[in-house]
Write an enzyme that holds these catalytic residues in place. Structure first.
Site, PDB file in Angstrom:
ATOM      1  N   THR A 259       0.854  -1.191   0.000  1.00 53.14           N
ATOM      2  CA  THR A 259       0.000   0.000   0.000  1.00 53.14           C
ATOM      3  C   THR A 259       0.889   1.240   0.000  1.00 53.14           C
ATOM      4  OG1 THR A 259      -1.787   1.141   1.199  1.00 53.14           O
ATOM      5  CG2 THR A 259      -0.104   0.124   2.544  1.00 53.14           C
TER       6      THR A 259
ATOM      7  N   ASP B  44      -7.639  -6.588   1.109  1.00 50.04           N
ATOM      8  CA  ASP B  44      -8.664  -6.131   0.188  1.00 50.04           C
ATOM      9  C   ASP B  44      -9.967  -6.142   0.963  1.00 50.04           C
ATOM     10  OD1 ASP B  44      -9.229  -5.172  -2.406  1.00 50.04           O
ATOM     11  OD2 ASP B  44     -10.396  -6.972  -2.768  1.00 50.04           O
TER      12      ASP B  44
ATOM     13  N   PHE C  16     -13.879   6.929   6.560  1.00 45.23           N
ATOM     14  CA  PHE C  16     -13.772   7.094   5.109  1.00 45.23           C
ATOM     15  C   PHE C  16     -14.803   6.173   4.443  1.00 45.23           C
ATOM     16  CE2 PHE C  16     -11.817   3.079   3.688  1.00 45.23           C
ATOM     17  CZ  PHE C  16     -11.520   2.524   4.909  1.00 45.23           C
ATOM     18  N   GLY C  17     -14.800   6.176   3.134  1.00 48.19           N
ATOM     19  CA  GLY C  17     -15.639   5.242   2.375  1.00 48.19           C
ATOM     20  C   GLY C  17     -17.106   5.301   2.782  1.00 48.19           C
TER      21      GLY C  17
HETATM   22  P1  IMP Z   1      -9.592  -1.191   0.357  1.00 48.84           P
HETATM   23  O1  IMP Z   1      -9.545  -2.583  -0.187  1.00 48.84           O
HETATM   24  O2  IMP Z   1      -9.206  -1.119   1.800  1.00 48.84           O
HETATM   25  O3  IMP Z   1      -8.876  -0.209  -0.501  1.00 48.84           O
HETATM   26  O4  IMP Z   1     -11.130  -0.766   0.341  1.00 48.84           O
HETATM   27  C1  IMP Z   1     -11.885  -0.691  -0.870  1.00 48.84           C
HETATM   28  C2  IMP Z   1     -13.100   0.179  -0.669  1.00 48.84           C
HETATM   29  O5  IMP Z   1     -14.012  -0.469   0.237  1.00 48.84           O
HETATM   30  C3  IMP Z   1     -12.811   1.541  -0.046  1.00 48.84           C
HETATM   31  O6  IMP Z   1     -12.491   2.469  -1.039  1.00 48.84           O
HETATM   32  C4  IMP Z   1     -14.151   1.861   0.613  1.00 48.84           C
HETATM   33  O7  IMP Z   1     -15.051   2.377  -0.332  1.00 48.84           O
HETATM   34  C5  IMP Z   1     -14.641   0.501   1.062  1.00 48.84           C
HETATM   35  N1  IMP Z   1     -14.229   0.237   2.451  1.00 48.84           N
HETATM   36  C6  IMP Z   1     -13.346  -0.705   2.881  1.00 48.84           C
HETATM   37  N2  IMP Z   1     -13.200  -0.665   4.209  1.00 48.84           N
HETATM   38  C7  IMP Z   1     -14.006   0.329   4.642  1.00 48.84           C
HETATM   39  C8  IMP Z   1     -14.281   0.862   5.937  1.00 48.84           C
HETATM   40  O8  IMP Z   1     -13.740   0.457   6.982  1.00 48.84           O
HETATM   41  N3  IMP Z   1     -15.161   1.871   5.973  1.00 48.84           N
HETATM   42  C9  IMP Z   1     -15.782   2.360   4.875  1.00 48.84           C
HETATM   43  N4  IMP Z   1     -15.554   1.920   3.651  1.00 48.84           N
HETATM   44  C10 IMP Z   1     -14.677   0.894   3.521  1.00 48.84           C
END
Ligand code: IMP
Length: 215
Positions: free
Chosen positions: A11, A73, A154-155
């Site tokens: 990352t 992921d 976030f997210g």
């Molecule tokens: P990543 O695999 O950690 O990059 O997560 C992919 C996507 O899943 C992120 O861009 C968010 O949209 C969503 N996501 C993953 N984990 C979280 C969390 O803990 N809170 C909110 N959204 C999440």
């Protein structure tokens, strides 16, 4: 860089790196991330499952760097949407969608739906350059609200209501979230057996001088 004492996190996110570095404090291992190395080709995350994408990231990076690598992921799966956005969570509203746009699309797609059940999923993969890997996974169940609440996280955090706390993930602190979240739980599961993980890494790493016959 000692391949038996280094763990690369696949990352460039300093928050993720810090979280894992703190979690592994006390273990004889140095945690690095992709910013500690020169340019590395982007991994194509075209798997159909979280496990596949996590493994793609960890194994690809591990082969390139010749070092044990951890990747994660994660994403949100919504029951009434047959598991969407799932692996497409980051780009649900389009390739470069913002968190707000993704949340907005989710609320639109769920409009009128009585079933608001959802779960965050997280898969952690630790790979060595030979391709072998360990996997940890966890989930966190909640409910999707009709309007966003809270400023933290976030997210999808502002729309993800966690009944046990009676709050959304955007209304709680980072520490509180880490105690119950999909990622926090998967990471702690890994830490609980990190001695075994280090032993596994040692046995799997293809090093010529590991078993020396010389006096
Ligand atoms: P990543 O695999 O950690 O990059 O997560 C992919 C996507 O899943 C992120 O861009 C968010 O949209 C969503 N996501 C993953 N984990 C979280 C969390 O803990 N809170 C909110 N959204 C999440």
């Amino acid at each position: 860089m000692d391949p038996l004492k280094t763990l690369v996190i696949a990352t460039r996110n300093p928050g993720k790196t810090k979280e894992i570095r703190e979690l592994l404090t006390g273990y004889p291992i140095t945690v690095k991330n992709l910013d500690d190395f020169g340019p590395i080709p982007e991994v194509i995350e075209d798997g159909e499952r979280f496990e596949e994408n996590a493994y793609k990231k960890s194994s690809f990076t591990s082969r390139i760097l010749g070092l044990p690598t951890l990747s994660d992921d994660s994403g949100l799966c919504v029951e009434a949407l047959d598991g969407a956005p799932g692996i497409y969570s980051a780009r649900y509203a389009g390739e470069n969608a913002t968190d707000a746009q993704n949340c907005e699309k989710l609320l639109k797609d769920l409009k009128g739906s009585k079933n608001r059940n959802a779960a965050f999923h997280c898969v952690i993969s630790i790979a060595v350059p030979t391709g072998a890997a360990l996997t940890y996974e966890s989930t966190c169940q909640g409910v999707i609200l009709e309007t966003p609440r809270g400023e933290n996280g976030f997210g999808y955090d502002p729309v993800f209501f966690f009944p046990e706390f009676n709050k959304t993930f955007a209304e709680i602190s980072r520490e509180e979230k880490s105690r119950v979240s999909h990622r926090g739980k998967a990471l702690r599961e890994m830490r609980e057996e990190f001695d075994k993980v280090m032993k596994w890494i040692y046995l799997q790493m293809p090093l010529d001088d590991k078993f020396s016959c010389e006096e």
